[in-house]
Write an enzyme that holds these catalytic residues in place. Structure first.
Site, PDB file in Angstrom:
ATOM      1  N   CYS A   1     -51.380   2.378  36.134  1.00 11.91           N
ATOM      2  CA  CYS A   1     -51.847   1.370  37.161  1.00 11.91           C
ATOM      3  C   CYS A   1     -52.420   1.966  38.225  1.00 11.91           C
ATOM      4  CB  CYS A   1     -50.643   0.404  37.321  1.00 11.91           C
ATOM      5  SG  CYS A   1     -49.151   1.167  37.984  1.00 11.91           S
TER       6      CYS A   1
ATOM      7  N   GLU B   1     -46.973  -7.670  39.555  1.00 13.26           N
ATOM      8  CA  GLU B   1     -47.522  -6.150  39.542  1.00 13.26           C
ATOM      9  C   GLU B   1     -48.409  -5.963  38.526  1.00 13.26           C
ATOM     10  OE1 GLU B   1     -46.125  -4.030  41.566  1.00 13.26           O
ATOM     11  OE2 GLU B   1     -44.374  -5.047  42.392  1.00 13.26           O
TER      12      GLU B   1
HETATM   13  P1  NAD Z   1     -50.526  -6.762  29.327  1.00 10.77           P
HETATM   14  O1  NAD Z   1     -50.974  -7.661  30.429  1.00 10.77           O
HETATM   15  O2  NAD Z   1     -51.552  -6.818  27.989  1.00 10.77           O
HETATM   16  O3  NAD Z   1     -49.301  -7.026  28.886  1.00 10.77           O
HETATM   17  C1  NAD Z   1     -48.245  -7.165  29.745  1.00 10.77           C
HETATM   18  C2  NAD Z   1     -46.718  -7.823  29.506  1.00 10.77           C
HETATM   19  O4  NAD Z   1     -47.153  -9.085  29.721  1.00 10.77           O
HETATM   20  C3  NAD Z   1     -46.365  -7.621  27.812  1.00 10.77           C
HETATM   21  O5  NAD Z   1     -45.179  -7.421  27.798  1.00 10.77           O
HETATM   22  C4  NAD Z   1     -46.932  -8.914  27.229  1.00 10.77           C
HETATM   23  O6  NAD Z   1     -46.359  -9.250  26.160  1.00 10.77           O
HETATM   24  C5  NAD Z   1     -47.114  -9.853  28.593  1.00 10.77           C
HETATM   25  N1  NAD Z   1     -47.573 -11.023  28.542  1.00 10.77           N
HETATM   26  C6  NAD Z   1     -49.116 -11.082  28.212  1.00 10.77           C
HETATM   27  N2  NAD Z   1     -49.665 -12.197  28.350  1.00 10.77           N
HETATM   28  C7  NAD Z   1     -48.283 -13.206  28.904  1.00 10.77           C
HETATM   29  C8  NAD Z   1     -48.325 -14.502  29.098  1.00 10.77           C
HETATM   30  N3  NAD Z   1     -49.377 -15.418  29.135  1.00 10.77           N
HETATM   31  N4  NAD Z   1     -47.238 -14.861  29.507  1.00 10.77           N
HETATM   32  C9  NAD Z   1     -45.947 -14.331  29.427  1.00 10.77           C
HETATM   33  N5  NAD Z   1     -46.112 -12.687  29.255  1.00 10.77           N
HETATM   34  C10 NAD Z   1     -47.560 -12.188  28.860  1.00 10.77           C
HETATM   35  O7  NAD Z   1     -50.786  -5.564  29.980  1.00 10.77           O
HETATM   36  P2  NAD Z   1     -50.649  -3.914  29.088  1.00 10.77           P
HETATM   37  O8  NAD Z   1     -51.937  -3.704  28.425  1.00 10.77           O
HETATM   38  O9  NAD Z   1     -49.251  -3.920  28.490  1.00 10.77           O
HETATM   39  O10 NAD Z   1     -50.503  -3.153  30.457  1.00 10.77           O
HETATM   40  C11 NAD Z   1     -51.567  -2.424  31.213  1.00 10.77           C
HETATM   41  C12 NAD Z   1     -52.009  -3.303  32.518  1.00 10.77           C
HETATM   42  O11 NAD Z   1     -50.452  -3.270  33.366  1.00 10.77           O
HETATM   43  C13 NAD Z   1     -52.989  -2.469  33.225  1.00 10.77           C
HETATM   44  O12 NAD Z   1     -53.639  -3.699  33.866  1.00 10.77           O
HETATM   45  C14 NAD Z   1     -52.087  -2.021  34.437  1.00 10.77           C
HETATM   46  O13 NAD Z   1     -52.986  -2.010  35.764  1.00 10.77           O
HETATM   47  C15 NAD Z   1     -51.034  -3.013  34.493  1.00 10.77           C
HETATM   48  N6  NAD Z   1     -49.819  -2.295  35.321  1.00 10.77           N
HETATM   49  C16 NAD Z   1     -49.567  -2.256  36.555  1.00 10.77           C
HETATM   50  C17 NAD Z   1     -48.608  -1.717  37.189  1.00 10.77           C
HETATM   51  C18 NAD Z   1     -48.096  -2.272  38.380  1.00 10.77           C
HETATM   52  O14 NAD Z   1     -46.996  -1.963  39.012  1.00 10.77           O
HETATM   53  N7  NAD Z   1     -48.964  -3.118  39.271  1.00 10.77           N
HETATM   54  C19 NAD Z   1     -47.758  -1.231  36.398  1.00 10.77           C
HETATM   55  C20 NAD Z   1     -48.008  -0.676  35.161  1.00 10.77           C
HETATM   56  C21 NAD Z   1     -49.103  -1.330  34.441  1.00 10.77           C
END
Ligand code: NAD
Length: 504
Positions: free
Chosen positions: A292, A258
């Protein structure tokens, strides 16, 4: 009361042990004032691995509990959430900076998915399928899958977990959750609320049905690579998905990805402009542009551009920005300095591509480490430069269009494919938008905005949004394994497709 004290009080009311909140290596800040509100201990990768092993033991017991009984746990969780809605909603506002109605709305979404899961617990059914062989019966059965890993983003710190956990738990799976390192406190609160539901449920719930792993991406990587995690549902940026997706594929684990969105709306000549204005304002400025599904691109037909866009600019100039805990502001802070810097970079990039910017400046509220901004509306000559990428901040790029076919092409010409909407009273336009050559997104709406989905529908997007689906409809199927069963109740052994293989 100081925000630090209020956070501690809320967590104590929610059942989180005060000792867990200090002395650790992970500093947690509230974006409302920028102050540090806790320092949590993080889990080592080795201990995370052991916790997953324990979750696998929990799965082995939980899968034997009948589905409707598992649903009873979700009913109790829903009751606990109802009882703690005010405190948890307030904690979401403190940890993420959401305005009160959005903090509470997020908890309501958790309650809704618990209700959904209770009903689902009696509807985990498969098909009976016609078989070509006499005296045979063919059917499919759905079985619990295993340990479900949930990796969540900061902006929906609790709802996204519940969308996954409610389904996983009624499906007979155990859950290991790695919340965002920016929002671990609300995760600890959910863990405590869940523990209360489990205590009321009684002995049929094994230990370690839910485990919260506090840590950064290194801990997320343990979840991604661990062979006992059958499915990882990862919510976050497309950058994260590009790392997580291939790692899961390497070990043939299931993935629900997601990821980021770059959502667009189209305002057609026949649109109800009053309605469009309100939907655009909420979709683009709500949650400080940190959903998102936030509306990021707007295509306005040139016949209504001069009626709509000046009104929209006025709304941007007058929207109230401020402390969500102490005022009735509609726009709270950005999560941190990095988000503010990304926003400023995108705006200067937009200017370099001919964009005319309204808003976007920092709004000083007396806290040096809190980042409040005036939402930005940027009139762009065309879809170019920063318009094609998601910047996780309140920036709305507005462009004129004149030809419907061309605007559909532009609409779909970005990497992400999460949410979309059209404002029109023309049946041909709305049906086309929803058709095979219309919007290519996982969510396509007519006369409502891009954000604010309900839990009853499957939620997720296409292309660089990752293709995953969670929450309602038949999204539960990703959390179970399907077995096709053929039963021979005859005295013969006919082979399918007329194959003969007669041994003496
Ligand atoms: P992010 O990608 O920085 O982090 C999200 C999560 O992923 C965190 O828990 C982080 O620790 C983990 N993570 C990061 N790299 C990883 C890796 N290599 N391996 C395992 N885990 C890892 O995102 P953010 O800044 O917290 O959130 C914003 C983003 O999330 C935006 O791009 C938004 O559009 C997206 N988002 C998408 C949805 C959806 O349903 N499509 C919903 C909410 C947010």
């Amino acid at each position: 009361m100081s925000i630090v004290k209020e956070t501690a009080d809320l967590l104590s009311k929610l059942g989180v042990d005060a000792a867990a909140l200090s002395g650790g290596d992970l500093a947690v800040h509230s974006p409302v004032t920028g102050e540090q509100i806790a320092a949590l201990k993080t889990i080592s990768p080795a201990d995370a691995g052991k916790a997953i092993d324990a979750a696998h033991e929990a799965f082995k017991a939980w899968r034997l509990v009948p589905g409707p009984k598992r649903g009873e746990l979700m009913r109790l969780l829903g009751e606990e959430l109802r009882a703690h809605k005010a405190e948890l909603g307030r904690l979401v506002s403190i940890e993420v900076g959401k305005i009160p109605s959005e903090g509470l709305g997020e908890v309501q979404e958790m309650i809704d998915i618990c209700d959904f899961a209770v009903g689902l617990s009696r509807q985990l059914y498969g098909l009976t399928i016609a078989t070509e062989r006499p005296g045979h019966r063919m059917m499919e059965t759905w079985h619990p899958l295993g340990v479900v890993g949930v990796i969540s983003a900061f902006n929906f710190p609790v709802a996204v977990w519940s969308w996954n956990a409610a389904l996983a738990l009624v499906c007979g799976d155990s859950v290991v959750w790695k919340p965002s390192e920016k929002t671990p406190l609300t995760a600890l609160a959910c863990e405590a609320i869940f523990a209360r539901a489990v205590a009321r449920f009684g002995k049929d719930a094994p230990a370690n049905l839910l485990t919260v792993l506090v840590g950064d991406r290194a801990v997320g990587e343990v979840l991604v690579d661990h062979p006992k995690v059958a499915l990882v549902s990862a919510t976050g940026s497309t950058r994260m998905g590009r790392e997580v997706g291939p790692r899961l594929a390497r070990r043939f684990a299931r993935a629900v990805l997601e990821l980021g969105g770059n959502n667009a709306g189209i305002v057609c000549p026949s649109a109800d402009l009053d309605m469009a204005l309100r939907a655009i304002a909420f979709g683009a400025m709500g949650t400080a542009g940190q959903r998102c599904t936030t509306l990021r691109r707007l295509f306005v037909h040139d016949s209504v551009y001069d009626q709509l866009v000046p009104r929209l600019k006025k709304a941007y100039q007058s929207v109230s920005v401020g402390n969500p805990l102490e005022s009735s502001a509609l726009v709270g802070p950005l999560i941190d300095k990095a988000a503010f810097d990304n926003m400023q970079k995108a705006l200067s990039d937009a200017r370099a591509h001919g964009g005319k910017v309204t808003g976007g400046e920092r709004f000083e509220n007396g806290h040096n480490d809190a980042y409040y901004v005036h939402p930005a509306l940027v009139e762009m000559p065309k879809q170019d430069g920063p318009v094609t990428e998601e910047t996780f901040a309140p920036i709305l790029y507005v462009m004129k269009y004149s030809d419907f076919d061309a605007v559909l092409d532009d609409h779909n010409a970005v990497g992400a494919g999460l949410s979309s909407s059209i404002f029109t009273r023309d049946l041909q336009e709305s049906e086309r938008f929803l058709s095979a050559d219309g919007s290519d997104c996982g969510i396509a709406n007519v006369n409502i905005g891009t954000s604010g989905a309900e839990i009853g529908g499957a939620f997720g997007g296409e292309k660089e949004t990752g293709g995953g689906r969670e929450s309602g409809s038949d999204a539960w199927k990703a959390y179970m394994r399907r077995a096709t069963n053929t039963i021979n109740y005859s005295r013969e052994l006919p082979l399918a497709q007329g194959v003969s293989f007669d041994i003496e």
